[in-house]
Design an enzyme around this catalytic site. Structure first.
Site, short mmCIF file in Angstrom:
data_model
loop_
_atom_site.label_atom_id
_atom_site.label_comp_id
_atom_site.label_asym_id
_atom_site.label_seq_id
_atom_site.Cartn_x
_atom_site.Cartn_y
_atom_site.Cartn_z
N ARG A 186 0.82 -1.23 0.00
CA ARG A 186 0.00 0.00 0.00
C ARG A 186 0.85 1.26 0.00
NH1 ARG A 186 -2.64 -3.89 2.74
NH2 ARG A 186 -1.64 -3.33 4.70
N GLU A 226 3.38 -7.05 13.26
CA GLU A 226 2.27 -7.34 14.17
C GLU A 226 1.77 -8.78 13.99
OE1 GLU A 226 -0.63 -4.32 13.46
OE2 GLU A 226 -1.58 -4.59 15.40
P1 AMP Z 1 4.63 -2.72 11.33
O1 AMP Z 1 5.86 -3.31 10.72
O2 AMP Z 1 4.14 -3.46 12.52
O3 AMP Z 1 4.79 -1.22 11.57
O4 AMP Z 1 3.48 -2.92 10.26
C1 AMP Z 1 3.32 -2.04 9.22
C2 AMP Z 1 3.00 -2.73 7.92
O5 AMP Z 1 2.03 -3.74 8.07
C3 AMP Z 1 2.43 -1.72 6.95
O6 AMP Z 1 2.94 -2.00 5.65
C4 AMP Z 1 0.93 -1.93 7.03
O7 AMP Z 1 0.35 -1.86 5.75
C5 AMP Z 1 0.74 -3.32 7.64
N1 AMP Z 1 -0.10 -3.31 8.83
C6 AMP Z 1 0.29 -3.61 10.09
N2 AMP Z 1 -0.73 -3.55 10.96
C7 AMP Z 1 -1.80 -3.17 10.24
C8 AMP Z 1 -3.17 -2.89 10.58
N3 AMP Z 1 -3.62 -3.00 11.84
N4 AMP Z 1 -3.99 -2.49 9.59
C9 AMP Z 1 -3.53 -2.38 8.32
N5 AMP Z 1 -2.27 -2.62 7.94
C10 AMP Z 1 -1.40 -3.02 8.88
#
Ligand code: AMP
Length: 176
Positions: free
Chosen positions: A64, A101
């Site tokens: 995205r 996550e």
């Molecule tokens: P992080 O590495 O935990 O900061 O996760 C960020 C990446 O995972 C981004 O590319 C987001 O598109 C996706 N992502 C993580 N958690 C979510 C969420 N709750 N909703 C949508 N996309 C998420």
């Protein structure tokens, strides 16, 4: 940008509980993308922030981050570089491991995607734990890029992702 428009954007982001697994509330931005006024408004938030930064390249994170990052790069008249999940890029790459996550993963960038000293802004849709963008920051620095800032449409503040990106400045437009 008018506060009303930011609130409209916030209202358009859809919460999808238990996706992609139980306990995760997925922030679905497709209602923003499919609305021409809101899509433009979301890209404009990044653009307003980028103006004056003297950027050479925008780096977008799979997938995205490509949607916003490429629109921003096009409008600024600068190059766009994709950082992708492992196995998607065809040429030689650098690889960075990270945890997010909902699981572990690796990100890749082409070895010739940027030159040393280029001024880079990193773009993604959402900052959660910061693992993904911290891995992207490692790849940018390895390539000699000067990472000016990381920008996100959405930040999940309770996960403290911006700490993981230190010392990179972080801007997020919609905070939850
Ligand atoms: P992080 O590495 O935990 O900061 O996760 C960020 C990446 O995972 C981004 O590319 C987001 O598109 C996706 N992502 C993580 N958690 C979510 C969420 N709750 N909703 C949508 N996309 C998420």
């Amino acid at each position: 940008m008018a506060l009303g428009r930011v609130e409209e954007l916030r209202a358009a982001v859809r919460d999808v509980p238990d996706f992609p697994k139980r306990g995760i509330v997925f922030k679905d931005i497709t209602p923003v993308l499919s609305d021409p006024v809101l899509f433009r408004a979301s890209v404009d938030l990044f653009l307003e922030r980028c103006r004056g930064l003297k950027i050479d390249k925008i780096v977008g994170i799979d997938a995205r981050g490509f949607l916003f990052g490429s629109a921003v790069a096009y409008e600024l008249g600068v190059g766009f570089v994709p950082i992708r999940k492992r196995g998607k890029l065809p040429y030689r790459t650098e690889i960075a491991k990270y945890s997010l996550e909902y699981g572990d993963a690796e990100m890749e960038m082409h070895v010739d995607a940027m030159s040393a000293g280029e001024r880079i802004v990193l773009v993604d849709d959402l900052l959660a734990t910061g693992g993904t963008s911290a891995a992207a920051a490692v790849l940018i620095r390895k390539a000699g890029g000067h990472l000016l800032e990381a920008q996100f449409l959405i930040e999940l503040e309770s996960l403290h992702g911006r700490k993981r990106l230190q010392p990179t400045p972080v801007t997020a437009f919609l905070k939850y």
